[in-house]
Design an enzyme around this catalytic site. Structure first.
Site, PDB file in Angstrom:
ATOM      1  N   ARG A 132       0.852  -1.190   0.000  1.00  0.00           N
ATOM      2  CA  ARG A 132       0.000   0.000   0.000  1.00  0.00           C
ATOM      3  C   ARG A 132       0.888   1.240   0.000  1.00  0.00           C
ATOM      4  O   ARG A 132       1.680   1.432   0.926  1.00  0.00           O
ATOM      5  CB  ARG A 132      -0.895  -0.050   1.251  1.00  0.00           C
TER       6      ARG A 132
ATOM      7  N   HIS B 144      -2.418  11.063   0.778  1.00  0.00           N
ATOM      8  CA  HIS B 144      -1.870  10.803   2.108  1.00  0.00           C
ATOM      9  C   HIS B 144      -1.181  12.102   2.559  1.00  0.00           C
ATOM     10  O   HIS B 144       0.025  12.165   2.707  1.00  0.00           O
ATOM     11  CB  HIS B 144      -0.913   9.604   2.075  1.00  0.00           C
TER      12      HIS B 144
ATOM     13  N   GLU C 192      -6.978   8.694   6.260  1.00  0.00           N
ATOM     14  CA  GLU C 192      -7.144   9.314   7.585  1.00  0.00           C
ATOM     15  C   GLU C 192      -7.604  10.766   7.547  1.00  0.00           C
ATOM     16  O   GLU C 192      -6.908  11.647   8.070  1.00  0.00           O
ATOM     17  CB  GLU C 192      -5.842   9.222   8.392  1.00  0.00           C
TER      18      GLU C 192
ATOM     19  N   ASN D  37      -7.292   2.142   9.853  1.00  0.00           N
ATOM     20  CA  ASN D  37      -5.980   2.298  10.495  1.00  0.00           C
ATOM     21  C   ASN D  37      -6.222   2.311  11.997  1.00  0.00           C
ATOM     22  O   ASN D  37      -7.009   3.122  12.495  1.00  0.00           O
ATOM     23  CB  ASN D  37      -5.311   3.610  10.065  1.00  0.00           C
TER      24      ASN D  37
ATOM     25  N   TYR E 231      -4.380   1.953  15.868  1.00  0.00           N
ATOM     26  CA  TYR E 231      -3.154   1.919  16.662  1.00  0.00           C
ATOM     27  C   TYR E 231      -3.419   1.805  18.153  1.00  0.00           C
ATOM     28  O   TYR E 231      -2.505   1.556  18.923  1.00  0.00           O
ATOM     29  CB  TYR E 231      -2.342   3.190  16.413  1.00  0.00           C
TER      30      TYR E 231
ATOM     31  N   GLU F 286      -3.513  -0.044   8.237  1.00  0.00           N
ATOM     32  CA  GLU F 286      -2.295   0.326   8.972  1.00  0.00           C
ATOM     33  C   GLU F 286      -2.427  -0.152  10.407  1.00  0.00           C
ATOM     34  O   GLU F 286      -3.503  -0.024  11.013  1.00  0.00           O
ATOM     35  CB  GLU F 286      -2.099   1.847   9.049  1.00  0.00           C
TER      36      GLU F 286
HETATM   37  O1  IFM Z   1       2.965   7.603   9.944  1.00  0.00           O
HETATM   38  C1  IFM Z   1       1.589   7.638  10.119  1.00  0.00           C
HETATM   39  C2  IFM Z   1       0.872   7.526   8.792  1.00  0.00           C
HETATM   40  O2  IFM Z   1       1.282   8.485   7.888  1.00  0.00           O
HETATM   41  C3  IFM Z   1      -0.614   7.673   8.994  1.00  0.00           C
HETATM   42  N1  IFM Z   1      -1.078   6.765  10.012  1.00  0.00           N
HETATM   43  C4  IFM Z   1      -0.367   6.724  11.256  1.00  0.00           C
HETATM   44  C5  IFM Z   1       1.113   6.515  11.010  1.00  0.00           C
HETATM   45  C6  IFM Z   1       1.876   6.415  12.325  1.00  0.00           C
HETATM   46  O3  IFM Z   1       1.705   7.543  13.084  1.00  0.00           O
END
Ligand code: IFM
Length: 452
Positions: free
Chosen positions: A82, A126, A171, A298, A300, A357
């Protein structure tokens, strides 16, 4: 032990295991072959904007080392990659003529990926808006949505025959709210909630305008969008914390998901934000709700929220429970993947979902005398998070692939080069790449999936 757990993972048949990157974070070559200036080329030069005073001017020099990087992907056994295209390489001023040299670079990248049997997943935006569009208001300006659609049209005309997975935006919550509400990211505007809401409405409009154009140019492909989502829980059972959690969830998740999947912004957000809302024209909701084939998530961390004072009228504060945290202060909480998959599946039921992500930032990574990078915490993180995907798939959620963030250490926005996320180490003095131990674990997972 970790190797055994990686081998034991039971992911669905045909599950794609890939890595994600972003043009500005890896390419370097900011003005090569006719590229125009982006907001990140400009923002990184602002004193104090980036923790270590760095920029993506060189980054991983991927623009000149693309073939070497594809060889690495092959060595890792990835089945998908990606990446994002830089709008300013392709249309340097954002709205004018096409720069063939920019298209040629991505055309070579796509051809080499296909030759290596790695599926290209192309993201159109992005975060690197052309600076000349920013000079006219950026995402505050409704025209930017139409310029984005023209750019999507140009890229999908060029690559619609070869790219089968298209993402419009990556995002929008982060690039709109951190770019226009808090000012942490480019273009660095601290305009509060109005900034986040107006810019995100125009970004979503750009998405909706782009979807039918991509479909027309790439008829047998899948088109989607990537949201950064969190399952939000209140810090306590108090009415005020419960309400703050709902406001935060409304802004980060439902504002975007409801618009795309339900064709209207959530009522509670419209009521809450009455005086800071964007102008929403009659057909906008319908345009934004253009049907999509997949949702990229995405993810985290989870979010625990209490009542606070951030970003009125959202008025929340993040609560960090005791636990293990990454170098960017994200709590390590593997269940967040399962929970977000359930949340999205139950409330919006996308046809297909990708975890587009997920990954871990660790500070102070050391290359041993033998040239190895021992990062067992990241290896375990990957196995634990992928186990939660296996669990969700077993429960019938249509999750089709996982992209680790990120292929190789790179420019992490306001953190510069201080918080490496890669499964491949990059020595930024020499540009030498070395697969970390976590990359070796990831390769085992990728191999299991491609063999199954
Ligand atoms: O590096 C970033 C990415 O560009 C977008 N999502 C989160 C990642 C980590 O912070």
């Amino acid at each position: 032990m970790l190797i055994q757990s990686a081998r034991a993972l039971k992911l669905p048949c045909q599950f794609l295991v890939g890595a994600a990157t972003c043009a500005y974070q890896i390419e370097g070559a900011p003005f090569c072959d006719g590229k125009g200036e982006s907001i990140w080329d400009r923002f990184t030069k602002k004193p104090g904007a980036i923790i270590d005073g760095s920029s993506g001017d060189i980054a991983c020099d991927h623009y000149h080392r693309m073939s070497e990087d594809i060889a690495l992907m092959k060595q890792l056994g990835l089945s998908a990659y990606r990446f994002s295209t830089a709008w300013t390489r392709i249309i340097p001023d954002g709205s004018g003529s096409i720069n063939q040299a920019g298209l040629d670079f991505y055309s070579r990248l796509i051809d080499e990926l296909l030759a290596a049997h790695i599926a290209p997943f192309l993201t159109l935006y992005h975060w690197d808006l052309p600076q000349l569009l920013q000079d006219k208001g950026g995402w505050y300006n409704r025209d930017t949505a139409y310029h984005f659609a023209n750019y999507a049209d140009a890229v999908s005309r060029a690559f619609g025959d070869r790219v089968k997975h298209w993402t419009t935006l990556n995002e929008p919550w982060t690039f709109c709210w951190s770019g226009y509400a808090t000012g942490e990211d480019a273009p660095g505007l601290s305009d509060g909630a109005r900034g986040g809401l107006v810019s995100s409405h125009h970004a979503l409009l750009g998405h909706g305008l782009a979807v039918p154009l991509i479909r027309a140019n790439a008829p047998d492909s899948s088109v989607g969008i990537v949201f950064d989502l969190n399952v939000v829980t209140p810090a306590t059972t108090s009415l005020s914390d419960v309400a703050a959690s709902k406001r935060f969830e409304g802004a980060q998740n439902r504002w975007f998901l409801d618009a795309v999947f339900k064709g209207a912004y959530p009522e509670d957000m419209l009521n809450l934000c009455g005086d800071v809302l964007p102008e929403i024209e009659n057909s906008d909701n319908q345009i934004i709700a253009a049907p999509i084939d997949y949702l990229g998530i995405n993810i985290y961390r989870r979010s625990i929220m209490a009542e606070g004072t951030e970003l009125p009228p959202l008025n929340f504060q993040r609560v960090s429970p005791p636990g293990n945290y990454s170098a960017v202060n994200y709590e390590i909480w593997p269940e967040c993947v399962y929970d977000v998959l359930q949340y999205v599946h139950q409330n919006y039921a996308p046809n297909e979902i990708f975890i587009s992500e997920n990954g871990l930032a660790l500070a102070h990574e050391i290359v041993t005398d033998e040239g190895e990078i021992h990062d067992p915490i990241r290896g375990k993180y990957l196995v634990d998070h992928l186990s939660q995907i296996a669990r969700a798939a077993k429960d019938g959620i249509p999750v089709k692939g996982y992209f680790v963030w990120t292929l190789m250490d790179n420019f992490e926005w306001a953190y510069g080069y201080t918080v490496p996320f890669g499964i491949v180490h990059v020595d930024f003095e020499t540009q030498r790449r070395r697969i970390k131990d976590s990359g070796k674990i990831f390769a085992i997972i990728a191999k299991n999936c491609s063999d199954s």
